[in-house]
Design an enzyme around this catalytic site. Structure first.
Site, mmCIF file in Angstrom:
data_model
loop_
_atom_site.group_PDB
_atom_site.id
_atom_site.type_symbol
_atom_site.label_atom_id
_atom_site.label_comp_id
_atom_site.label_asym_id
_atom_site.label_seq_id
_atom_site.Cartn_x
_atom_site.Cartn_y
_atom_site.Cartn_z
ATOM 1 N N LYS A 68 38.962 44.761 55.158
ATOM 2 C CA LYS A 68 39.003 44.897 54.356
ATOM 3 C C LYS A 68 40.661 43.743 54.215
ATOM 4 C CE LYS A 68 39.168 45.914 49.428
ATOM 5 N NZ LYS A 68 39.904 46.817 47.889
ATOM 6 N N HIS A 72 41.319 38.900 53.529
ATOM 7 C CA HIS A 72 42.325 38.284 52.341
ATOM 8 C C HIS A 72 43.435 37.995 53.514
ATOM 9 C CE1 HIS A 72 39.597 41.291 50.385
ATOM 10 N NE2 HIS A 72 39.510 40.587 49.111
ATOM 11 N N HIS A 86 33.527 36.120 52.978
ATOM 12 C CA HIS A 86 33.024 37.827 52.539
ATOM 13 C C HIS A 86 32.088 38.366 50.981
ATOM 14 C CE1 HIS A 86 37.182 38.378 51.296
ATOM 15 N NE2 HIS A 86 36.248 39.517 50.036
ATOM 16 N N LYS A 109 46.863 48.780 41.780
ATOM 17 C CA LYS A 109 45.659 47.655 42.580
ATOM 18 C C LYS A 109 46.693 46.708 42.832
ATOM 19 C CE LYS A 109 41.599 47.326 41.966
ATOM 20 N NZ LYS A 109 40.554 48.341 42.832
ATOM 21 N N CYS A 121 34.023 44.976 40.264
ATOM 22 C CA CYS A 121 34.158 44.089 41.169
ATOM 23 C C CYS A 121 35.138 44.721 42.499
ATOM 24 C CB CYS A 121 35.636 42.856 40.981
ATOM 25 S SG CYS A 121 35.331 42.518 38.794
ATOM 26 N N SER A 122 33.739 44.733 43.338
ATOM 27 C CA SER A 122 33.853 45.103 44.724
ATOM 28 C C SER A 122 33.599 44.222 46.313
ATOM 29 C CB SER A 122 33.923 46.888 45.013
ATOM 30 O OG SER A 122 34.626 47.556 45.547
ATOM 31 N N GLU A 193 35.718 34.768 48.271
ATOM 32 C CA GLU A 193 34.062 35.813 48.764
ATOM 33 C C GLU A 193 33.182 35.022 48.547
ATOM 34 O OE1 GLU A 193 35.867 39.909 46.856
ATOM 35 O OE2 GLU A 193 35.332 38.519 45.024
#
Length: 286
Positions: A68, A72, A86, A109, A121-122, A193
């Site tokens: 992750k 990012h 991704h 967050k 959302c993930s 994304e």
């Protein structure tokens, strides 16, 4: 690179992001994420930066994997100029009255704290990845894998028992592809994304049997009708307004989806029909 390096990058990220739908009228939707000092991020949020995400090409074919953190970072696998997206997913959960459950992301967050978004959302995780010491299998398998991941994260973020929202309650409807670096002279962070949109519906009583927001993920939740959702977005969509209320902002992906796609699905559901998958990848750009 260890988690302290991630924290250093986070602490110097420029606090803003903006995206718009390429096929839509030229209207910019802006959202600001308050990025505070490193100490503001708890160990759980930083540890989740080591989750293994799925990197795909612009047609959503699996290419590789990356943490992750790696997908990012502005110069990482996905955010560099020739980087690939991704996979992600966005859940829109409705009750029997066709009210939508929204969540406000918690202050811990790393991206978009205290911003309102859709229900959950993930990211689906790569085969063999771990989540809270559990080995993940099957989430790499397109729409069924994203539904599996969605049920996992609904339990994690909102404590919703997967038994209360079975697989058949979910419907994959489309994909959106966007890239949104944090703006500024030297952004260090961003999103790129291939987002699977999942519509789910269940009786509110079933959902609320186990519904309890995880305070490490979610600040607040609320059910909204279609009309209330339009009004809420119109009032809270631009945190750059002089009269903007801190903490009543919208995540950029939710703002764009709401304005360009959501209400068509909502109208279809109000007509008593199911939303059919459109076989389209909707391209969003900064």
């Amino acid at each position: 690179t260890d988690l302290s390096d991630v924290a250093r990058v986070l602490s110097c990220s420029t606090p803003a992001a903006a995206i718009q739908l390429r096929s839509a009228p030229q209207r910019m939707i802006t959202s600001v994420a308050s990025v505070g000092p490193t100490a503001a991020y708890d160990a759980t949020q930083l540890a989740m930066m080591e989750e293994m995400c799925i990197i795909v090409d612009d047609q959503d074919n699996v290419v590789s994997t990356g943490t992750k953190k790696e997908v990012h970072l502005i110069n990482g696998a996905c955010m560099k100029p020739d980087g690939l997206p991704h996979r992600a997913f966005s859940v829109f959960l409705f009750n029997e009255r066709l009210e939508l459950l929204l969540q406000k992301r918690c202050s811990d967050k790393i991206l978009f704290p205290l911003h309102w978004a859709n229900t959950c959302c993930s990211h689906p995780l790569a085969d063999g990845a771990t989540f809270q010491d559990t080995v993940i299998r099957g989430e790499q398998n397109g729409p069924p894998g994203c539904i599996q991941a969605a049920r996992r994260k609904l339990q994690h973020e909102l404590s919703i028992d997967p038994a209360d929202i079975p697989e058949e309650a979910f419907r994959f409807v489309t994909k959106v592809h966007y890239k949104a670096p944090l703006p500024g002279s030297s952004p260090q962070w961003g999103e790129h994304e291939m987002d699977y949109i999942l519509i789910a519906q269940a009786p509110q009583a079933h959902i609320e049997r186990s519904l309890k927001p995880n305070p490490g993920e979610v600040e607040q939740i609320k059910w909204v009708s279609q009309r209330a959702c339009r009004d809420f977005v119109a009032a809270a969509g631009d945190p750059q307004r002089p009269d903007a209320v801190p903490g009543e902002w919208l995540s950029p992906w939710f703002a764009v989806i709401e304005r360009q796609l959501l209400h068509g699905w909502w109208d279809t559901m109000h007509a008593g029909d199911k939303v059919a998958p459109d076989s389209v990848i909707h391209r969003l750009e900064q």
